[in-house]
Write an enzyme that holds these catalytic residues in place. Structure first.
Site, PDB file in Angstrom:
ATOM      1  N   ARG A 166       0.824  -1.216   0.000  1.00 40.34           N
ATOM      2  CA  ARG A 166       0.000   0.000   0.000  1.00 40.34           C
ATOM      3  C   ARG A 166       0.861   1.271   0.000  1.00 40.34           C
ATOM      4  NH1 ARG A 166      -3.158  -3.576  -0.637  1.00 40.34           N
ATOM      5  NH2 ARG A 166      -5.303  -3.684   0.133  1.00 40.34           N
ATOM      6  N   SER A 240     -10.658  -0.623   3.162  1.00 44.06           N
ATOM      7  CA  SER A 240      -9.898  -0.770   4.418  1.00 44.06           C
ATOM      8  C   SER A 240      -9.477   0.611   4.917  1.00 44.06           C
ATOM      9  CB  SER A 240      -8.634  -1.589   4.190  1.00 44.06           C
ATOM     10  OG  SER A 240      -8.945  -2.885   3.808  1.00 44.06           O
ATOM     11  N   GLU A 336      -4.894   3.664   6.250  1.00 46.35           N
ATOM     12  CA  GLU A 336      -4.621   3.531   4.818  1.00 46.35           C
ATOM     13  C   GLU A 336      -5.229   4.740   4.095  1.00 46.35           C
ATOM     14  OE1 GLU A 336      -5.614  -0.342   2.938  1.00 46.35           O
ATOM     15  OE2 GLU A 336      -6.252   0.865   1.247  1.00 46.35           O
TER      16      GLU A 336
HETATM   17  N1  EPU Z   1     -10.525 -10.802  10.118  1.00 50.86           N
HETATM   18  C1  EPU Z   1     -11.092 -10.820  11.368  1.00 50.86           C
HETATM   19  N2  EPU Z   1     -12.062  -9.897  11.648  1.00 50.86           N
HETATM   20  C2  EPU Z   1     -12.455  -8.986  10.749  1.00 50.86           C
HETATM   21  C3  EPU Z   1     -11.862  -8.962   9.474  1.00 50.86           C
HETATM   22  C4  EPU Z   1     -10.878  -9.883   9.177  1.00 50.86           C
HETATM   23  O1  EPU Z   1     -10.765 -11.645  12.223  1.00 50.86           O
HETATM   24  O2  EPU Z   1     -13.343  -8.189  11.076  1.00 50.86           O
HETATM   25  C5  EPU Z   1      -9.528 -11.825   9.788  1.00 50.86           C
HETATM   26  C6  EPU Z   1     -10.064 -12.746   8.692  1.00 50.86           C
HETATM   27  O3  EPU Z   1     -10.807 -13.799   9.225  1.00 50.86           O
HETATM   28  C7  EPU Z   1      -8.812 -13.253   8.023  1.00 50.86           C
HETATM   29  C8  EPU Z   1      -7.841 -12.074   8.193  1.00 50.86           C
HETATM   30  O4  EPU Z   1      -8.383 -11.229   9.206  1.00 50.86           O
HETATM   31  O5  EPU Z   1      -8.291 -14.369   8.660  1.00 50.86           O
HETATM   32  C9  EPU Z   1      -7.648 -11.293   6.919  1.00 50.86           C
HETATM   33  O6  EPU Z   1      -8.932 -10.846   6.480  1.00 50.86           O
HETATM   34  P1  EPU Z   1      -9.276 -10.643   4.914  1.00 50.86           P
HETATM   35  O7  EPU Z   1      -8.814 -11.813   4.122  1.00 50.86           O
HETATM   36  O8  EPU Z   1     -10.690 -10.215   4.843  1.00 50.86           O
HETATM   37  O9  EPU Z   1      -8.336  -9.506   4.428  1.00 50.86           O
HETATM   38  P2  EPU Z   1      -7.820  -8.204   5.165  1.00 50.86           P
HETATM   39  O10 EPU Z   1      -6.416  -8.399   5.577  1.00 50.86           O
HETATM   40  O11 EPU Z   1      -8.786  -7.826   6.191  1.00 50.86           O
HETATM   41  C10 EPU Z   1      -6.835  -7.175   2.944  1.00 50.86           C
HETATM   42  C11 EPU Z   1      -6.885  -5.842   2.234  1.00 50.86           C
HETATM   43  C12 EPU Z   1      -8.200  -5.685   1.478  1.00 50.86           C
HETATM   44  C13 EPU Z   1      -8.338  -6.844   0.493  1.00 50.86           C
HETATM   45  C14 EPU Z   1      -8.289  -8.151   1.278  1.00 50.86           C
HETATM   46  C15 EPU Z   1      -8.362  -9.385   0.418  1.00 50.86           C
HETATM   47  C16 EPU Z   1      -5.540  -4.368   3.594  1.00 50.86           C
HETATM   48  C17 EPU Z   1      -5.512  -3.249   4.558  1.00 50.86           C
HETATM   49  N3  EPU Z   1      -6.729  -4.764   3.196  1.00 50.86           N
HETATM   50  O12 EPU Z   1      -7.866  -7.138   3.957  1.00 50.86           O
HETATM   51  O13 EPU Z   1      -8.116  -4.492   0.716  1.00 50.86           O
HETATM   52  O14 EPU Z   1      -9.563  -6.762  -0.227  1.00 50.86           O
HETATM   53  O15 EPU Z   1      -7.033  -8.226   2.025  1.00 50.86           O
HETATM   54  O16 EPU Z   1      -7.134  -9.622  -0.183  1.00 50.86           O
HETATM   55  O17 EPU Z   1      -4.474  -4.860   3.208  1.00 50.86           O
HETATM   56  C18 EPU Z   1      -8.615  -2.161   0.719  1.00 50.86           C
HETATM   57  O18 EPU Z   1      -7.398  -1.964   0.667  1.00 50.86           O
HETATM   58  O19 EPU Z   1      -9.449  -1.224   0.729  1.00 50.86           O
HETATM   59  C19 EPU Z   1      -9.105  -3.532   0.797  1.00 50.86           C
HETATM   60  C20 EPU Z   1     -10.401  -3.812   0.934  1.00 50.86           C
END
Ligand code: EPU
Length: 340
Positions: A166, A240, A336
């Site tokens: 990012r 995010s 972010e």
């Molecule tokens: N999780 C939780 N609680 C929550 C949300 C997530 O426990 O409320 C856990 C999930 O269960 C999972 C882990 O956190 O084990 C990661 O969650 P997820 O795969 O949903 O991805 P993320 O790390 O929360 C990132 C990006 C998103 C992107 C997703 C999918 C960042 C800051 N965000 O989210 O990007 O869509 O991966 O690859 O890196 C964005 O940048 O606007 C965005 C939506």
């Protein structure tokens, strides 16, 4: 090129915050941009300049006392190809999702995992958008950027953009120095699928897809995002709000002992990337509503505007979340989203 004064930015930011900009200019060509830069340097040089694409990564907490430049340059051109790759140039004002759909339709692979990300092409390199195991840096060949001080178009090869999670040179050393004008993507004619990440394989199964192709992967990613993330057309948000923080192996070991359920991924350099969504949820913020704003019920990383929230209220909510996470885990959550 029309120079407008005291314009509401409500329709220009996906949080839907109603603040005004002193000066608002839309540009749709290189000629317009150059003309704007001359006027800016002579008439408005004392005012801050804000470059606006799709407005999907910003939170306004007050009126913007400056000049907002909305980049609307459009077009998609093939500039080169060989047996393996196709080099496609897209101009900054193209809506990212429209561009992704265009490439999927043509059968060019590389960005199907980045389906349904809000924003425009011009912003994608600035914050190196990413999802489902792909970051846009993986497919950016080079880009054209206009130097705000000289008005010259300069080419940045992928390496010169200093991409990171990012992050890019356009958020750091060269912040507010360049207007991204176009981006050249190196896409694959022979698709290379990345389906291991997240729920893509499960979603493909649910769709009864046995032999995935670019279209089905794009559809699966869109379906996952629709289930987890609010649509900016229905509920104000900026995806995010926070980044997933990196911590040292030693600190991660301590955290894991105290919080065995903590979610993290080991990085190639040995550090750990923590899932900020987990940290926020563990502090009981998930689904919490505070007046007109809140934390999304399906994804704690996303802050939402239920309709009439002020930017200040959302920024206050974000600080409260950062404080809770720091108190419980001793981890700093960086935003972010850019806050103005
Ligand atoms: N999780 C939780 N609680 C929550 C949300 C997530 O426990 O409320 C856990 C999930 O269960 C999972 C882990 O956190 O084990 C990661 O969650 P997820 O795969 O949903 O991805 P993320 O790390 O929360 C990132 C990006 C998103 C992107 C997703 C999918 C960042 C800051 N965000 O989210 O990007 O869509 O991966 O690859 O890196 C964005 O940048 O606007 C965005 C939506």
């Amino acid at each position: 090129m029309e120079i407008r004064k005291n314009i509401s930015l409500k329709q220009y930011n996906t949080f839907g915050i109603d603040v005004n900009a002193n000066v608002f200019v839309e540009v749709a060509s290189l000629y317009d941009i150059k003309e704007f830069l001359t006027v800016y340097r002579t008439k408005f040089s004392s005012l801050p300049l804000l470059l606006l694409g799709g407005g999907s990564n910003m939170l306004f907490t007050k009126n913007f006392e400056g000049v907002v430049l909305k980049i609307n340059t459009k077009g998609i051109d093939i500039i080169d190809e060989n047996s393996e790759n196709i080099f496609v140039k897209a101009y900054s004002g193209e809506v990212w999702e429209t561009f992704v759909e265009y490439c999927i339709d043509k059968g060019w692979s590389g960005i199907e995992n980045l389906s349904l990300i809000p924003g425009n092409v011009g912003s994608c390199p600035v914050q190196n958008i990413g999802a489902y195991g792909v970051e846009v840096k993986d497919v950016i060949f080079e880009l054209e950027a206009i130097n705000i001080h000289t008005g010259n178009v300069e080419i940045f090869q992928n390496k010169a953009c200093n991409f990171d999670y990012r992050d890019s040179i356009f958020k750091k050393e060269l912040k507010n120095q360049y207007i991204i004008y176009s981006v050249v993507f190196q896409l694959n004619k022979k698709p290379i699928f990345k389906t291991q990440y997240g729920a893509i394989e499960d979603e493909l199964k649910a769709m009864s897809v046995t032999t995935p192709d670019i279209k089905s992967i794009g559809k699966a990613v869109s379906a996952i995002r629709r289930k987890k993330l609010p649509d900016t057309k229905e509920m104000g948000n900026a995806g995010s709000f926070f980044k997933n923080p990196n911590v040292s192996p030693v600190f991660f070991k301590e955290l894991k002992l105290k919080f065995p359920k903590i979610i993290a991924y080991k990085l190639p350099d040995g550090r750990y990337k923590l899932a900020a969504g987990y940290l926020i949820e563990a502090c009981d913020w998930k689904g919490k509503r505070v007046g007109e704003c809140g934390v999304h019920e399906k994804q704690s990383l996303v802050l939402v505007n239920y309709g009439k929230a002020s930017g200040k209220a959302i920024a206050d909510l974000a600080s409260n979340i950062q404080n809770s996470v720091f108190q419980k885990f001793h981890v700093n959550l960086e935003t972010e989203v850019n806050i103005f």
